[in-house]
Design an enzyme around this catalytic site. Structure first.
Site, PDB file in Angstrom:
ATOM      1  N   ASP A  21     -55.759 -12.462 -14.994  1.00 26.33           N
ATOM      2  CA  ASP A  21     -57.144 -12.015 -15.108  1.00 26.33           C
ATOM      3  C   ASP A  21     -57.415 -11.044 -13.968  1.00 26.33           C
ATOM      4  O   ASP A  21     -57.434 -11.435 -12.800  1.00 26.33           O
ATOM      5  CB  ASP A  21     -58.103 -13.217 -15.037  1.00 26.33           C
ATOM      6  CG  ASP A  21     -58.034 -14.067 -16.293  1.00 26.33           C
ATOM      7  OD1 ASP A  21     -58.050 -13.490 -17.397  1.00 26.33           O
ATOM      8  OD2 ASP A  21     -57.954 -15.305 -16.167  1.00 26.33           O
ATOM      9  N   ASP A  61     -59.574 -19.048 -28.609  1.00 20.02           N
ATOM     10  CA  ASP A  61     -59.939 -19.905 -27.484  1.00 20.02           C
ATOM     11  C   ASP A  61     -60.268 -21.282 -28.038  1.00 20.02           C
ATOM     12  O   ASP A  61     -61.080 -21.408 -28.955  1.00 20.02           O
ATOM     13  CB  ASP A  61     -61.155 -19.340 -26.746  1.00 20.02           C
ATOM     14  CG  ASP A  61     -60.812 -18.078 -25.966  1.00 20.02           C
ATOM     15  OD1 ASP A  61     -59.628 -17.704 -25.937  1.00 20.02           O
ATOM     16  OD2 ASP A  61     -61.730 -17.462 -25.390  1.00 20.02           O
TER      17      ASP A  61
END
Lengths: 202, 258
Positions: free
Chosen positions: B130, B11
């Site tokens: 997601d 990330d």
């Protein structure tokens, strides 16, 4: 001896990664779509990703079809670049069944892979079985290379290395000065670097 | 034989690698290029760089790090976050990324998937999803803007329907992030991944929940996924990639060992 290595600018997206991979080997490369520069090279690369139709249209629009067909120096096609070296590709658009005429440097036809229940595209690291040849010097049977494709050239007399994914197909092809690899040597770790070095040393 | 893939996810925020728990409280892990190199050398099969601020901030994000990674990395990598148009994607791919992954922008404009497919080919279009299990309704629901907790929202899509839709539109790979499991290291969501596997004809990558070495064997054997993505277990040194791949190889899972 410093060689003059040219990546043919096909307008496709993986040109940077091929260039960087060669630079990691300490090789200086030029990216060009100028016929004079391409013709004058010691070695040429024909990269490509995306669809055969778009790539051939881009090569034609740049007026490079004959330039590439007349090359006599070692020339390596990568992934779609390899497929463009054949006579014909069945890959056109999502809902298009037309065939795409390719560069016809090596005989053969690119067909949609038929892999039963396996997933497409064929994506990831797979084992390659090379024939005894200089491009795969020092690369043993069962070495992993990175593939991403949904179309392939079957195994035939111009196959230089084979791979298996629901079907046997050509991982590399060869005729005269033209070589093509279905995998991405620029993204295949040490094995890929070895293959690129072998090609540069041809 | 095609190997199953081990995919560390980094990330990225402002060129630094960060990691939060269930998308929150991001802490800096390290500089992006040396970390990427370290993972490639350790035997990672692929890397994903997820610009976590991009989709939720709406600001123009500096992506020059993509080219710096492409110069040093000899394995494939994917860039996610903030890619909202064919033009955005083209820039990332031209800098040397092998794939681009889109999530919230695909939900906002599903036609974007087809446009990307037609421009760059199916092989480089990854759709990140997601998915959150709603205990009240018993359904898996798709969320968007998960990079920013204050903007995270449920969409009208059930996960299976969205998986079908993105395949119809030309997706080349799907990364299914199971939000309930993310960052808590209790194992991948085998039930959900198995259900999605049955309807997913493109490569499927599991994300969210890796904590122990056997979680990887479980997800390959039980959910038949093509790759397993993880972040914190690798960043914190809880699992070594070389050791993991040897273990999986011994479990008769096809692995590229280096």
């Amino acid at each position: 001896m410093a060689q003059n290595i040219v990546i043919i600018d096909t307008g496709c997206a993986n040109i940077s990664s091929v260039k960087f991979a060669l630079e990691r080997l300490g090789v200086t490369v030029t990216v060009s779509d100028d016929p004079a520069i391409i013709k004058a090279s010691d070695k040429a690369f024909l990269p490509g990703v995306g669809s055969a139709q778009n790539a051939m249209a881009s090569i034609a629009q740049k007026g490079l079809v004959e330039t590439i067909q007349q090359l006599t120096q070692p020339t390596l096609g990568v992934c779609l670049g390899m497929q463009l070296m054949t006579a014909l590709s069945h890959e056109s658009g999502l809902n298009n069944t037309d065939h795409v005429t390719c560069l016809n440097l090596i005989p053969g036809t690119v067909e949609k892979m038929s892999v039963g229940k396996l997933r497409l595209p064929h994506m990831g690291w797979n084992t390659v079985n090379p024939n005894n040849n200089p491009l795969f010097k020092g690369i043993t049977h069962g070495t992993y290379f990175y593939f991403v494709h949904g179309y392939a050239v079957p195994v035939y007399e111009h196959t230089l290395a084979s791979c298996e994914y629901g079907m046997a197909f050509s991982a590399a092809i060869h005729k005269d000065n033209f070589y093509g690899v279905q995998f991405h040597p620029e993204r295949s770790g040490d094995a890929g670097a070895q293959l690129l070095e072998n090609f540069v040393s041809l | 034989m095609l190997a199953r893939r081990i995919i560390p996810c980094l990330d990225v925020r402002d060129g630094k690698v960060v990691k939060g728990v269930q998308f929150r409280n991001h802490e800096i892990i390290g500089d992006i290029v040396p970390l990427a190199q370290q993972y490639a050398q350790a035997g990672a099969d692929e890397l994903v760089f997820y610009d976590i601020t991009a989709s939720s901030d709406a600001r123009v994000v500096d992506k020059s790090w993509v080219e710096r990674i492409a110069q040093v990395i000899d394995i494939p990598f994917c860039v996610a976050g903030g890619i909202k148009s064919v033009e955005d994607a083209g820039k990332i791919l031209a800098m040397g990324a092998d794939k681009i992954s889109i999530n919230s922008p695909a939900l906002a404009n599903p036609e974007l998937i087809t446009e990307l497919h037609d421009a760059f080919g199916q092989q480089c279009i990854v759709i990140g999803i997601d998915s959150h299990f709603n205990e009240l309704t018993g359904k898996y629901e798709v969320y968007q803007f998960t990079g920013d907790e204050t903007r995270t929202q449920q969409t009208s899509w059930e996960t299976a329907d969205w998986v079908n839709e993105v395949q119809r539109r030309g997706a080349g790979e799907i990364v299914l992030n199971c939000m309930n499991q993310d960052g808590v290291r209790q194992g991948y969501d085998l039930k959900q991944l198995s259900a999605i596997r049955n309807i997913c004809e493109v490569p499927l990558i599991a994300s969210g929940g890796a904590g122990k070495i056997h979680h990887f064997a479980d997800v390959f054997k039980e959910a038949d996924v093509d790759g397993a993505l993880a972040a914190s277990v690798f960043h914190k040194g809880i699992i070594e990639i070389a050791e993991l791949k040897t273990y999986l190889h011994n479990e008769t899972i096809a692995m590229r060992t280096v």
